[in-house]
Design an enzyme around this catalytic site. Structure first.
Site, PDB file in Angstrom:
ATOM      1  N   TYR A 207      35.687  47.464  45.125  1.00 33.09           N
ATOM      2  CA  TYR A 207      36.804  48.050  44.373  1.00 33.09           C
ATOM      3  C   TYR A 207      38.155  47.503  44.807  1.00 33.09           C
ATOM      4  O   TYR A 207      39.181  47.934  44.307  1.00 33.09           O
ATOM      5  CB  TYR A 207      36.797  49.584  44.567  1.00 33.09           C
ATOM      6  CG  TYR A 207      35.442  50.174  44.302  1.00 33.09           C
ATOM      7  CD1 TYR A 207      35.083  50.572  43.020  1.00 33.09           C
ATOM      8  CD2 TYR A 207      34.497  50.275  45.324  1.00 33.09           C
ATOM      9  CE1 TYR A 207      33.824  51.083  42.765  1.00 33.09           C
ATOM     10  CE2 TYR A 207      33.234  50.791  45.070  1.00 33.09           C
ATOM     11  CZ  TYR A 207      32.900  51.191  43.794  1.00 33.09           C
ATOM     12  OH  TYR A 207      31.652  51.679  43.547  1.00 33.09           O
ATOM     13  N   HIS A 208      38.177  46.587  45.775  1.00 38.37           N
ATOM     14  CA  HIS A 208      39.448  46.199  46.386  1.00 38.37           C
ATOM     15  C   HIS A 208      39.651  44.685  46.400  1.00 38.37           C
ATOM     16  O   HIS A 208      39.713  44.078  47.471  1.00 38.37           O
ATOM     17  CB  HIS A 208      39.514  46.707  47.842  1.00 38.37           C
ATOM     18  CG  HIS A 208      39.389  48.191  47.974  1.00 38.37           C
ATOM     19  ND1 HIS A 208      39.027  48.811  49.150  1.00 38.37           N
ATOM     20  CD2 HIS A 208      39.592  49.190  47.072  1.00 38.37           C
ATOM     21  CE1 HIS A 208      39.006  50.120  48.975  1.00 38.37           C
ATOM     22  NE2 HIS A 208      39.326  50.372  47.723  1.00 38.37           N
ATOM     23  N   PRO A 209      39.781  44.036  45.240  1.00 40.98           N
ATOM     24  CA  PRO A 209      40.018  42.591  45.286  1.00 40.98           C
ATOM     25  C   PRO A 209      41.394  42.273  45.873  1.00 40.98           C
ATOM     26  O   PRO A 209      42.393  42.866  45.477  1.00 40.98           O
ATOM     27  CB  PRO A 209      39.929  42.164  43.812  1.00 40.98           C
ATOM     28  CG  PRO A 209      40.232  43.399  43.029  1.00 40.98           C
ATOM     29  CD  PRO A 209      39.745  44.554  43.863  1.00 40.98           C
TER      30      PRO A 209
END
Ligand SMILES: Cc1cc2nc3c(=O)[nH]c(=O)nc-3n(C[C@H](O)[C@H](O)[C@H](O)COP(=O)(O)OP(=O)(O)OC[C@H]3O[C@@H](n4cnc5c(N)ncnc54)[C@H](O)[C@@H]3O)c2cc1C
Length: 275
Positions: A207-209
């Site tokens: 969920y955290h590019p």
């Protein structure tokens, strides 16, 4: 950089003249927009980190009613220095239902006990990295590889999580690891801890590019400078997760907001003086 040109949904062209342009499309789109606009750094779109996440369910005799709470308020951060951060999470039945590996009557039995399930996930601090480039239709095409160290961390995290569930009184743990649909106790956990698992055995989400326009002083190793300005361009700034130069190991939103604040100060300074 002298402004922005765009097309609205009806196809009409728009041009905005500006002395400073701030790109903030997120780590998956910012590098593509910059590439389409003529930025040619070899680091553009590379060094993608994502905080790979694995979750496991604990099935309890008592009702847990997890969907009525805000379980993300619960964390286990003792292993944060080892790149592991555990967080509670839950979603409604229609989101969770398709995630279970059971099928047929076994799935129905599990769903009937939905209120007895707890869910915790954990994210790892990436050792590996990925890349985003333009795919079909110009949309982001993301590739990412877990390293052996990442896989070892995932296995460590999921076995620790199972131990926590059993210590809390879980009857079964569903770790979503291939070959380990259900764990019934310490012996199964030990078996998982020894198993020769590979990356594709895990049900990984992310969920955290971050990191695809990484910040750094050296233009040969980064896309933007410490002042958020794209190396080699006057008046072009980046203020989003793509600027973060390494895997953070924590949820990134506050860091991204702090960086945006910082970027705003640099942009304001760049606009001082005669227009
Ligand atoms: C399900 C989920 C849960 C999360 N939970 C948490 C959490 O609990 N805590 C936390 O810290 N972080 C969380 N995150 C991560 C957090 O949301 C992101 O790290 C953060 O929003 C990234 O900020 P950003 O500014 O880089 O990009 P974004 O917030 O993605 O903003 C980019 C914006 O640019 C727009 N855009 C893209 N391309 C273009 C274009 N070509 N032209 C114009 N506009 C464009 C997009 O529509 C978007 O609005 C979560 C993420 C997800 C997906």
């Amino acid at each position: 950089v002298t402004g922005v040109s765009a097309r609205d949904p009806s196809g009409r062209s728009i041009a905005v003249r500006a002395r400073a342009v701030v790109v903030a499309c997120g780590a998956l789109h910012t590098p593509l927009l910059l590439a389409r606009s003529g930025v040619a750094s070899e680091h553009l779109g590379r060094h993608l980190t994502i905080h790979p996440v694995v979750a496991a369910w604990g099935l309890f005799d008592e009702r847990v009613d997890a969907r009525r709470a805000v379980p993300q308020g619960y964390v286990i951060d003792e292993h944060h220095d080892d790149g592991l951060l555990f967080q509670g999470a839950f979603a409604p039945l229609d989101v969770c239902g398709p995630l279970f590996t059971d099928v047929g009557p076994a799935w129905t039995r599990l769903i009937e006990r939905f209120d007895h399930l707890a869910c915790f996930g954990f994210m790892i601090e990436d050792d590996g990295e990925g890349r985003v480039r333009a795919g079909p239709g110009g949309r982001p095409l993301v590739t990412y590889s877990l390293t052996r160290a990442d896989v070892a961390r995932l296995r460590r995290g999921v076995t620790m999580l199972a131990e926590v569930y059993f210590a809390a009184g879980a009857r079964e743990v569903l770790p979503a690891v291939r070959g380990f649909d259900r764990l019934g106790g310490a012996r199964d956990v030990a078996r998982l801890g020894r198993a020769p698992v590979v990356a594709s055995d895990f049900d990984v989400t992310a969920y955290h590019p971050l990191g695809t326009c990484r910040m750094g002083r050296d233009p040969a190793r980064s896309v933007i400078g410490p002042d958020h300005r794209v190396h080699g361009f006057e008046g072009l700034f980046v203020a989003d997760g793509s600027a973060v130069p390494c895997s953070l190991g924590v949820n990134p939103q506050l860091t991204i907001m702090a960086l945006a604040d910082r970027a705003a100060e640099h942009v304001a300074r760049s606009l001082e003086g005669p227009s």
